[in-house]
Scaffold this motif. Structure first.
Motif, PDB file in Angstrom:
ATOM      1  N   SER A  57      57.796  41.143  37.036  1.00  0.00           N
ATOM      2  CA  SER A  57      57.429  40.516  38.310  1.00  0.00           C
ATOM      3  C   SER A  57      56.813  41.542  39.255  1.00  0.00           C
ATOM      4  O   SER A  57      56.257  41.198  40.295  1.00  0.00           O
ATOM      5  CB  SER A  57      58.670  39.900  38.965  1.00  0.00           C
ATOM      6  N   GLN A  58      56.929  42.835  38.898  1.00  0.00           N
ATOM      7  CA  GLN A  58      56.373  43.893  39.731  1.00  0.00           C
ATOM      8  C   GLN A  58      54.874  44.077  39.505  1.00  0.00           C
ATOM      9  O   GLN A  58      54.199  44.739  40.288  1.00  0.00           O
ATOM     10  CB  GLN A  58      57.097  45.217  39.454  1.00  0.00           C
ATOM     11  N   ALA A  59      54.367  43.536  38.390  1.00  0.00           N
ATOM     12  CA  ALA A  59      52.928  43.564  38.128  1.00  0.00           C
ATOM     13  C   ALA A  59      52.303  42.376  38.857  1.00  0.00           C
ATOM     14  O   ALA A  59      52.592  41.221  38.531  1.00  0.00           O
ATOM     15  CB  ALA A  59      52.655  43.492  36.635  1.00  0.00           C
ATOM     16  N   SER A  60      51.454  42.654  39.831  1.00  0.00           N
ATOM     17  CA  SER A  60      50.997  41.602  40.735  1.00  0.00           C
ATOM     18  C   SER A  60      50.271  40.474  40.005  1.00  0.00           C
ATOM     19  O   SER A  60      50.442  39.299  40.342  1.00  0.00           O
ATOM     20  CB  SER A  60      50.088  42.192  41.821  1.00  0.00           C
ATOM     21  N   TYR A  61      49.485  40.812  38.988  1.00  0.00           N
ATOM     22  CA  TYR A  61      48.738  39.771  38.276  1.00  0.00           C
ATOM     23  C   TYR A  61      49.690  38.856  37.499  1.00  0.00           C
ATOM     24  O   TYR A  61      49.555  37.628  37.514  1.00  0.00           O
ATOM     25  CB  TYR A  61      47.712  40.403  37.329  1.00  0.00           C
ATOM     26  N   GLN A  62      50.679  39.452  36.829  1.00  0.00           N
ATOM     27  CA  GLN A  62      51.633  38.632  36.091  1.00  0.00           C
ATOM     28  C   GLN A  62      52.485  37.776  37.014  1.00  0.00           C
ATOM     29  O   GLN A  62      52.819  36.630  36.690  1.00  0.00           O
ATOM     30  CB  GLN A  62      52.538  39.523  35.244  1.00  0.00           C
ATOM     31  N   TYR A  63      52.854  38.329  38.153  1.00  0.00           N
ATOM     32  CA  TYR A  63      53.638  37.547  39.108  1.00  0.00           C
ATOM     33  C   TYR A  63      52.835  36.344  39.602  1.00  0.00           C
ATOM     34  O   TYR A  63      53.369  35.245  39.770  1.00  0.00           O
ATOM     35  CB  TYR A  63      54.066  38.428  40.278  1.00  0.00           C
ATOM     36  N   ALA A  64      51.531  36.574  39.806  1.00  0.00           N
ATOM     37  CA  ALA A  64      50.651  35.463  40.204  1.00  0.00           C
ATOM     38  C   ALA A  64      50.599  34.405  39.112  1.00  0.00           C
ATOM     39  O   ALA A  64      50.688  33.195  39.390  1.00  0.00           O
ATOM     40  CB  ALA A  64      49.248  35.990  40.511  1.00  0.00           C
ATOM     41  N   ILE A  65      50.472  34.834  37.858  1.00  0.00           N
ATOM     42  CA  ILE A  65      50.463  33.885  36.739  1.00  0.00           C
ATOM     43  C   ILE A  65      51.779  33.121  36.693  1.00  0.00           C
ATOM     44  O   ILE A  65      51.809  31.909  36.473  1.00  0.00           O
ATOM     45  CB  ILE A  65      50.222  34.607  35.404  1.00  0.00           C
ATOM     46  N   GLY A  66      52.898  33.837  36.892  1.00  0.00           N
ATOM     47  CA  GLY A  66      54.212  33.186  36.873  1.00  0.00           C
ATOM     48  C   GLY A  66      54.308  32.078  37.907  1.00  0.00           C
ATOM     49  O   GLY A  66      54.777  30.970  37.622  1.00  0.00           O
ATOM     50  N   ASN A  67      53.853  32.353  39.129  1.00  0.00           N
ATOM     51  CA  ASN A  67      53.877  31.337  40.187  1.00  0.00           C
ATOM     52  C   ASN A  67      52.973  30.155  39.844  1.00  0.00           C
ATOM     53  O   ASN A  67      53.310  28.997  40.125  1.00  0.00           O
ATOM     54  CB  ASN A  67      53.446  31.960  41.520  1.00  0.00           C
ATOM     55  N   LEU A  68      51.836  30.445  39.237  1.00  0.00           N
ATOM     56  CA  LEU A  68      50.918  29.371  38.835  1.00  0.00           C
ATOM     57  C   LEU A  68      51.505  28.532  37.698  1.00  0.00           C
ATOM     58  O   LEU A  68      51.304  27.315  37.649  1.00  0.00           O
ATOM     59  CB  LEU A  68      49.573  29.963  38.419  1.00  0.00           C
ATOM     60  N   LEU A  69      52.239  29.173  36.787  1.00  0.00           N
ATOM     61  CA  LEU A  69      52.925  28.419  35.723  1.00  0.00           C
ATOM     62  C   LEU A  69      53.960  27.465  36.311  1.00  0.00           C
ATOM     63  O   LEU A  69      54.085  26.316  35.879  1.00  0.00           O
ATOM     64  CB  LEU A  69      53.608  29.379  34.749  1.00  0.00           C
ATOM     65  N   VAL A  70      54.699  27.956  37.294  1.00  0.00           N
ATOM     66  CA  VAL A  70      55.700  27.107  37.963  1.00  0.00           C
ATOM     67  C   VAL A  70      55.006  25.900  38.603  1.00  0.00           C
ATOM     68  O   VAL A  70      55.483  24.764  38.509  1.00  0.00           O
ATOM     69  CB  VAL A  70      56.470  27.921  39.019  1.00  0.00           C
ATOM     70  N   ALA A  71      53.873  26.142  39.236  1.00  0.00           N
ATOM     71  CA  ALA A  71      53.121  25.044  39.868  1.00  0.00           C
ATOM     72  C   ALA A  71      52.635  24.035  38.828  1.00  0.00           C
ATOM     73  O   ALA A  71      52.675  22.817  39.063  1.00  0.00           O
ATOM     74  CB  ALA A  71      51.937  25.614  40.652  1.00  0.00           C
ATOM     75  N   GLU A  72      52.172  24.519  37.666  1.00  0.00           N
ATOM     76  CA  GLU A  72      51.750  23.623  36.583  1.00  0.00           C
ATOM     77  C   GLU A  72      52.925  22.771  36.112  1.00  0.00           C
ATOM     78  O   GLU A  72      52.796  21.563  35.915  1.00  0.00           O
ATOM     79  CB  GLU A  72      51.194  24.433  35.410  1.00  0.00           C
ATOM     80  N   ALA A  73      54.082  23.389  35.941  1.00  0.00           N
ATOM     81  CA  ALA A  73      55.262  22.680  35.429  1.00  0.00           C
ATOM     82  C   ALA A  73      55.749  21.617  36.409  1.00  0.00           C
ATOM     83  O   ALA A  73      56.220  20.548  36.002  1.00  0.00           O
ATOM     84  CB  ALA A  73      56.374  23.681  35.141  1.00  0.00           C
ATOM     85  N   GLU A  74      55.642  21.903  37.691  1.00  0.00           N
ATOM     86  CA  GLU A  74      56.109  20.954  38.708  1.00  0.00           C
ATOM     87  C   GLU A  74      55.300  19.663  38.700  1.00  0.00           C
ATOM     88  O   GLU A  74      55.773  18.621  39.156  1.00  0.00           O
ATOM     89  CB  GLU A  74      56.059  21.606  40.091  1.00  0.00           C
ATOM     90  N   LYS A  75      54.090  19.717  38.165  1.00  0.00           N
ATOM     91  CA  LYS A  75      53.237  18.522  38.102  1.00  0.00           C
ATOM     92  C   LYS A  75      53.530  17.675  36.869  1.00  0.00           C
ATOM     93  O   LYS A  75      52.950  16.608  36.713  1.00  0.00           O
ATOM     94  CB  LYS A  75      51.755  18.935  38.098  1.00  0.00           C
ATOM     95  N   ASP A  76      54.391  18.168  35.969  1.00  0.00           N
ATOM     96  CA  ASP A  76      54.580  17.535  34.661  1.00  0.00           C
ATOM     97  C   ASP A  76      56.003  16.998  34.508  1.00  0.00           C
ATOM     98  O   ASP A  76      56.948  17.771  34.331  1.00  0.00           O
ATOM     99  CB  ASP A  76      54.298  18.562  33.559  1.00  0.00           C
ATOM    100  N   PRO A  77      56.196  15.673  34.569  1.00  0.00           N
ATOM    101  CA  PRO A  77      57.555  15.110  34.517  1.00  0.00           C
ATOM    102  C   PRO A  77      58.208  15.158  33.136  1.00  0.00           C
ATOM    103  O   PRO A  77      59.420  14.961  33.021  1.00  0.00           O
ATOM    104  CB  PRO A  77      57.335  13.655  34.951  1.00  0.00           C
ATOM    105  N   ASP A  78      57.436  15.396  32.095  1.00  0.00           N
ATOM    106  CA  ASP A  78      57.977  15.341  30.743  1.00  0.00           C
ATOM    107  C   ASP A  78      58.382  16.706  30.185  1.00  0.00           C
ATOM    108  O   ASP A  78      58.919  16.795  29.084  1.00  0.00           O
ATOM    109  CB  ASP A  78      56.953  14.711  29.786  1.00  0.00           C
ATOM    110  N   TYR A  79      58.117  17.765  30.952  1.00  0.00           N
ATOM    111  CA  TYR A  79      58.413  19.117  30.478  1.00  0.00           C
ATOM    112  C   TYR A  79      59.131  19.904  31.563  1.00  0.00           C
ATOM    113  O   TYR A  79      58.922  19.690  32.754  1.00  0.00           O
ATOM    114  CB  TYR A  79      57.127  19.866  30.093  1.00  0.00           C
ATOM    115  N   LYS A  80      59.956  20.840  31.115  1.00  0.00           N
ATOM    116  CA  LYS A  80      60.661  21.715  32.040  1.00  0.00           C
ATOM    117  C   LYS A  80      60.352  23.166  31.681  1.00  0.00           C
ATOM    118  O   LYS A  80      60.420  23.551  30.516  1.00  0.00           O
ATOM    119  CB  LYS A  80      62.170  21.466  31.966  1.00  0.00           C
TER     120      LYS A  80
END
Length: 335
Positions: A57-80
């Motif tokens: 999480s200390q690598a800024s690019y990966q942390y950004a990807i992580g937050n974007l993955l969370v945002a993708e998952a929040e849009k999807d009711p069939d996956y966690k």
């Protein structure tokens, strides 16, 4: 029977009926609530689980990807999504992978701490029938047999563009270059140096005089560049494996009052990096959109969990930015 006794019996009868109706209603409502809760529990149980372990999480690019993955998952009711960070610890990431395997998640998104350290655990995932989406930093060739697909940019292409920026900023003159690397053994550390050196081999007047590791840290990058500068005071350009470290180098140069004499080049995508290019703190950066990697990693994980056959590589586009084109940059949509 007199009217008084008749009235009393009617009141008792009415009370009994009311009690029966109330009991039945409460029982019915309880059953409905229980059934609804059961349906909800079943729906939650039916959700497919995608585990993600990212290097840090200390690598800024990966942390950004992580937050974007969370945002993708929040849009999807069939996956966690269950996301974890290994904080550059190989053993910790192996434990995270094995925990996902033990729990039989439906797919794993995997950004490795080290390219060569996960052969056994990746084999275990494949034997368990769990697809692994290799994200952002590639595993080595041997381990690649056990991943389903790779989502990310070419580190070699990034290094090639960085080499072009170095030659461009020297403007045909002789020059000396210092390299500030990320963590040893990672895909970007290996290829962002190797290909860069290969590119500069065609320019004999441009010499790489030293390489220092800074582990993706802004503070460590400043110290590493300071060491190189002490050994080679005539360095013209610092090439950094990411823009966070590049800004650390700039801070060191500014503290010495020589920020206008030495150019700095990095790799990254954050607004801070773009602003640094606009203001002249950085000569240029090489970048790619993290949105693409997050979107495609999530999409590929779902498709692989459903048994779909994927391409071997979903490739992110890389571009180089300087003052001349940074204002026109946008994150492209790639099909």
């Amino acid at each position: 029977m007199n009217k008084k006794h008749m009235k009393k019996r009617l009141l008792i009868f009415a009370a009994a009926i009311l009690m029966i109706i109330t009991t039945v209603t409460v029982h019915y409502k309880t059953e409905v609530r229980s059934e609804a809760a059961g349906i909800k529990t079943q729906q939650e149980t039916k959700k497919k689980i995608i585990g993600a372990t990212l290097a840090s999480s200390q690598a800024s690019y990966q942390y950004a990807i992580g937050n974007l993955l969370v945002a993708e998952a929040e849009k999807d009711p069939d996956y966690k999504l269950e996301i974890q960070y290994a904080e550059w610890n190989v053993k910790k990431q192996e434990e995270q992978m094995r925990d996902f395997i033990r729990r039989k998640v439906d797919a794993i998104i995997f950004c490795p701490v080290n390219a060569k350290s996960y052969l056994n655990v990746l084999r275990e995932a494949k034997n368990a029938g769990i697809p692994v989406i290799n994200l952002n930093m590639k595993v080595d060739t041997v381990s690649a047999e056990y991943i389903t697909t790779y989502v990310g940019a070419s580190m070699s292409e990034e290094a090639d563009l960085a080499g072009q920026l170095v030659v461009e900023c020297l403007n045909g003159k002789k020059g000396k270059v210092g390299i500030i690397e990320g963590s040893q053994g990672t895909d970007p550390q290996i290829y962002r140096t190797q290909t860069f050196l290969e590119y500069l081999s065609s320019y004999p007047d441009v010499e790489v005089v030293g390489i220092e590791e800074a582990n993706w840290s802004r503070a460590k990058a400043g110290l590493a560049a300071s060491r190189l500068l002490s050994q080679n005071p005539d360095i013209n350009v610092f090439y950094c494996h990411d823009s966070n470290m590049a800004l650390g180098v700039y801070d060191m140069l500014k503290a010495r009052g020589i920020q206008d004499k030495i150019q700095v080049i990095g790799i990254g995508n954050e607004t801070e990096h773009m602003e640094a290019v606009k203001s002249g703190k950085l000569y240029g950066i090489v970048t790619q959109p993290p949105e693409y990697e997050a979107e495609y990693a999530w999409s590929c994980a779902k498709r692989a969990a459903d048994g779909e056959v994927l391409r071997l590589w979903y490739k992110n586009l890389v571009v180089s930015l300087t003052k001349e084109n940074v204002d026109s940059y946008f994150s492209p949509v790639i099909d």
